[in-house]
Design an enzyme around this catalytic site. Structure first.
Site, mmCIF file in Angstrom:
data_model
loop_
_atom_site.group_PDB
_atom_site.id
_atom_site.type_symbol
_atom_site.label_atom_id
_atom_site.label_comp_id
_atom_site.label_asym_id
_atom_site.label_seq_id
_atom_site.Cartn_x
_atom_site.Cartn_y
_atom_site.Cartn_z
ATOM 1 N N CYS A 112 28.975 37.747 34.198
ATOM 2 C CA CYS A 112 28.466 38.310 35.448
ATOM 3 C C CYS A 112 27.368 37.397 35.969
ATOM 4 O O CYS A 112 26.509 36.971 35.196
ATOM 5 C CB CYS A 112 27.915 39.711 35.193
ATOM 6 S SG CYS A 112 27.186 40.468 36.656
ATOM 7 N N HIS A 154 35.206 45.214 37.804
ATOM 8 C CA HIS A 154 33.846 44.707 37.586
ATOM 9 C C HIS A 154 32.985 44.912 38.844
ATOM 10 O O HIS A 154 31.861 45.405 38.767
ATOM 11 C CB HIS A 154 33.938 43.222 37.209
ATOM 12 C CG HIS A 154 32.635 42.545 36.964
ATOM 13 N ND1 HIS A 154 32.282 42.037 35.737
ATOM 14 C CD2 HIS A 154 31.594 42.266 37.793
ATOM 15 C CE1 HIS A 154 31.066 41.504 35.818
ATOM 16 N NE2 HIS A 154 30.636 41.620 37.057
ATOM 17 N N GLU A 155 33.549 44.565 40.004
ATOM 18 C CA GLU A 155 32.765 44.655 41.254
ATOM 19 C C GLU A 155 32.558 46.121 41.675
ATOM 20 O O GLU A 155 31.487 46.472 42.172
ATOM 21 C CB GLU A 155 33.440 43.863 42.375
ATOM 22 C CG GLU A 155 33.657 42.377 42.086
ATOM 23 C CD GLU A 155 32.436 41.639 41.575
ATOM 24 O OE1 GLU A 155 31.299 42.045 41.893
ATOM 25 O OE2 GLU A 155 32.606 40.655 40.834
ATOM 26 N N HIS A 158 29.723 47.519 39.898
ATOM 27 C CA HIS A 158 28.417 47.110 40.436
ATOM 28 C C HIS A 158 27.894 48.094 41.485
ATOM 29 O O HIS A 158 26.702 48.395 41.507
ATOM 30 C CB HIS A 158 28.518 45.724 41.106
ATOM 31 C CG HIS A 158 28.238 44.582 40.181
ATOM 32 N ND1 HIS A 158 27.059 44.454 39.480
ATOM 33 C CD2 HIS A 158 28.975 43.493 39.858
ATOM 34 C CE1 HIS A 158 27.095 43.335 38.760
ATOM 35 N NE2 HIS A 158 28.246 42.732 38.963
HETATM 36 ZN ZN ZN Z 1 28.889 41.047 38.025
#
Ligand code: ZN
Length: 197
Positions: A112, A154-155, A158
């Site tokens: 990341c 993953h995004e 976030h």
């Molecule tokens: Zn990330």
């Protein structure tokens, strides 16, 4: 206009906050168009394959992702296939909603830009569907498997204040250098058995 914005690192409160929805009528405003341009340029400069607005300290539900063909040049076809990596055009999602498809999971290394210098194994859904609005405020749905599905998960994490380190196999957490030195070229099964996972 400054396009490349500093990426904030873990410990920044914005990375641990649920980001706000962007009203659809605001997507085409100059401010949001500028945000998208900044996110894409910042992602490319890093370089990375995805970026969420909280990573440039903007607490809004916006993500961008892309995998350029030239970034895959260093991988053999087999390596790319094993990782489920594939090139895809730049995608922008406002207010993405992610739905896993099926029960299949995939375990692979992930890093990341906001946890700079480290990687770890993270289990993700193999296939997902994401719905939201693009940068023209058009509704979009994307159903995808493998590498882009991992980036999307993953995004989307976030914008909910979740980092991959919350989901990682903790014993696999390694500096990028050590991962390269000790895990490169090994199968994930071999890496897991060497780490006692
Ligand atoms: Zn990330």
């Amino acid at each position: 206009m400054r396009l490349v914005i500093p990426i904030v690192q873990t410990g920044t409160p914005t990375l641990r906050t649920r980001a706000r929805e962007v009203p659809v009528e605001e997507i085409v405003t100059p401010a949001m168009q500028q945000l998208v341009a900044q996110m894409i340029e910042t992602m490319r400069e890093a370089p990375g394959v995805g970026l969420a607005a909280p990573q440039i300290d903007v607490p809004l539900r916006v993500i961008v992702l892309e995998e350029r063909q030239d970034a895959l040049k260093n991988l053999t076809e087999d390596e790319a296939k094993a990782r489920g990596r594939m090139a895809f055009d730049t995608r922008v999602f406002f207010n993405p909603v992610l739905t896993p498809i099926g029960d299949q999971k995939a375990l692979f290394f992930e890093g990341c830009l906001s946890v700079s210098g480290f990687v770890a194994l993270v289990e993700r859904h193999l296939e997902v569907e994401v719905s939201g609005h693009d940068q023209n405020a058009e509704p979009v749905t994307w159903r995808v498997k493998g590498w882009p599905a991992r980036i999307l998960q993953h995004e989307c994490d976030h914008i909910d204040g979740t980092l991959y380190i919350d989901r990682m196999k903790t014993r696999s957490f390694a500096t990028t250098e050590h991962a390269q030195a000790h895990f490169a070229g090994k199968s994930i099964a071999d890496v897991c058995s060497s780490l006692g996972i």
